[in-house]
Design a protein around this motif. Sequence first.
Motif, PDB file in Angstrom:
ATOM      1  N   GLU A 237      38.286 -43.879  91.857  1.00  0.00           N
ATOM      2  CA  GLU A 237      39.658 -43.427  91.555  1.00  0.00           C
ATOM      3  C   GLU A 237      40.152 -42.327  92.500  1.00  0.00           C
ATOM      4  N   LEU A 238      39.403 -42.088  93.594  1.00  0.00           N
ATOM      5  CA  LEU A 238      39.778 -41.011  94.528  1.00  0.00           C
ATOM      6  C   LEU A 238      40.286 -41.623  95.832  1.00  0.00           C
ATOM      7  N   PHE A 239      41.440 -41.135  96.299  1.00  0.00           N
ATOM      8  CA  PHE A 239      42.074 -41.739  97.476  1.00  0.00           C
ATOM      9  C   PHE A 239      42.604 -40.667  98.420  1.00  0.00           C
ATOM     10  N   TRP A 240      42.507 -40.980  99.708  1.00  0.00           N
ATOM     11  CA  TRP A 240      43.236 -40.261 100.768  1.00  0.00           C
ATOM     12  C   TRP A 240      44.643 -40.859 100.771  1.00  0.00           C
ATOM     13  N   ALA A 241      45.666 -40.058 100.694  1.00  0.00           N
ATOM     14  CA  ALA A 241      47.038 -40.578 100.643  1.00  0.00           C
ATOM     15  C   ALA A 241      47.861 -39.943 101.755  1.00  0.00           C
ATOM     16  N   GLY A 242      48.228 -40.749 102.736  1.00  0.00           N
ATOM     17  CA  GLY A 242      48.996 -40.162 103.833  1.00  0.00           C
ATOM     18  C   GLY A 242      49.654 -41.241 104.665  1.00  0.00           C
ATOM     19  N   SER A 243      50.209 -40.862 105.717  1.00  0.00           N
ATOM     20  CA  SER A 243      50.392 -39.482 106.136  1.00  0.00           C
ATOM     21  C   SER A 243      51.783 -39.343 106.711  1.00  0.00           C
ATOM     22  N   SER A 244      52.203 -38.096 106.842  1.00  0.00           N
ATOM     23  CA  SER A 244      53.552 -37.860 107.361  1.00  0.00           C
ATOM     24  C   SER A 244      53.491 -37.741 108.892  1.00  0.00           C
ATOM     25  N   PHE A 245      54.651 -37.858 109.527  1.00  0.00           N
ATOM     26  CA  PHE A 245      54.789 -37.668 110.977  1.00  0.00           C
ATOM     27  C   PHE A 245      55.891 -36.650 111.212  1.00  0.00           C
ATOM     28  N   VAL A 246      55.529 -35.515 111.811  1.00  0.00           N
ATOM     29  CA  VAL A 246      56.538 -34.492 112.082  1.00  0.00           C
ATOM     30  C   VAL A 246      56.340 -34.003 113.514  1.00  0.00           C
ATOM     31  N   TRP A 247      57.430 -34.047 114.308  1.00  0.00           N
ATOM     32  CA  TRP A 247      57.319 -33.631 115.713  1.00  0.00           C
ATOM     33  C   TRP A 247      57.729 -32.172 115.914  1.00  0.00           C
ATOM     34  N   ASP A 248      58.429 -31.629 114.940  1.00  0.00           N
ATOM     35  CA  ASP A 248      58.917 -30.264 115.075  1.00  0.00           C
ATOM     36  C   ASP A 248      58.275 -29.440 113.954  1.00  0.00           C
ATOM     37  N   TYR A 249      57.309 -28.613 114.312  1.00  0.00           N
ATOM     38  CA  TYR A 249      56.569 -27.893 113.274  1.00  0.00           C
ATOM     39  C   TYR A 249      56.176 -26.507 113.786  1.00  0.00           C
TER      40      TYR A 249
END
Length: 349
Positions: A237-249
């Motif tokens: 029941e455990l999961f890696w959940a992703g992911s976002s993409f951000v170029w300006d951080y």
Amino acid sequence: MTSVDYIIVGQGIAGTMLSWSLWRAGKKVLVVDDAKSNSASRVAAGVINPVSGRRFEPAWMYDTIYPFAGDAYHQLSELLQIQVLTERRLWNVFPSRQMQEAFMKKAAGGPYTLLPERMEYEEILDQPYGAAIVKGATVNLRALLPAWRQFLNSKGALQEAHLNLGELEVTAASVRYGDVTAQKIIFCDGVATAQNPWFDKLTFLPNKGEVLWVRVPGLHTEDIIKKSITLVPYGPELFWAGSSFVWDYDDDLPTGRQREVLEKGLQQLLKVPYSVEYQLAAVRPSGNDRRPMIGLHPEMPAVGIFNGLGTKGCSLAPFMAAHFTEVLAGNALLMPEVDINRYFNISGG
Ligand SMILES: Cc1cc2nc3c(=O)[nH]c(=O)nc-3n(C[C@H](O)[C@H](O)[C@H](O)COP(=O)(O)OP(=O)(O)OC[C@H]3O[C@@H](n4cnc5c(N)ncnc54)[C@H](O)[C@@H]3O)c2cc1C
């Protein structure tokens, strides 16, 4: 004074696969790694996805790279006595009717894609437009990186430290760092290369990705599940959940804004409650043309780079490391698409 053939800076997936490949070729390596806890390889899910983007087209060089990666990871499994590669279905939930139609026109029955015989996960996933199956895999980076590190350590081939560029002494024929001399130093240092003056001509477009580790009670699967967010199984029941993409951080730390984005993705995917265990962030070392950046500095050939693996480190690293090993041995010419000479306005070959 210790003498080695290669100093490798960084032990993410790039430094791991290159040091393994050189070691197999009989070279003496010293890997220097500062164990940054949120390096790209330590945060990544390790998914190998043979198709790219919304059009489900086979990824670049996939027919060569995928079988090669499979072989390499199996050999590492045997050497290190851990399971590295797990072949998995990617259960791709269509986010819209258009995506479903695009898949039917172009990808249904492709070499890596098929339609499921029956719908699954109906109680758990919101999938009004259906789903397709992609034949993928995961690389267990959480096992591979520490196991290879331990192996290197047992051979006296690891320095767990930050390599300080200011302390490097480089000539055209050799490198010296503290009490170590080497024929070459190869930077596999991920986004840190952006600060490396030897490679300031390379155009990096690094982008930040954030992920959540979540529990989804009732979801028991070995499949990767993908909609706007990807769930990768890591335990009951455990999961890696992703992911976002951000170029300006601003930095490489988790943010409230991306947590909202990720949770929105989860809510659009899941019909059932979930809980967030923790959030991680890292920066992907991507180049402007999405191709690896490999080669020796044109004026200072004792200094090299193996980088730019972008979003596909686990797929690309095994083949590219073997290719670079052959090039370093003088047995092959670098593929022009990955040769850093493209940034120095020198044609490859
Ligand atoms: C959120 C996220 C999800 C991802 N998911 C996937 C995925 O599912 N599948 C996939 O294939 N790819 C994925 N990627 C991309 C993948 O992570 C990268 O392609 C890959 O990890 C790059 O590996 P690397 O070894 O080049 O760099 P890194 O992993 O960043 O490794 C660089 C290493 O160098 C060390 N280092 C840097 N400078 C120094 C120094 N001066 N001295 C000593 N050590 C130093 C760091 O500590 C680090 O260990 C993902 C990336 C992110 C951020």
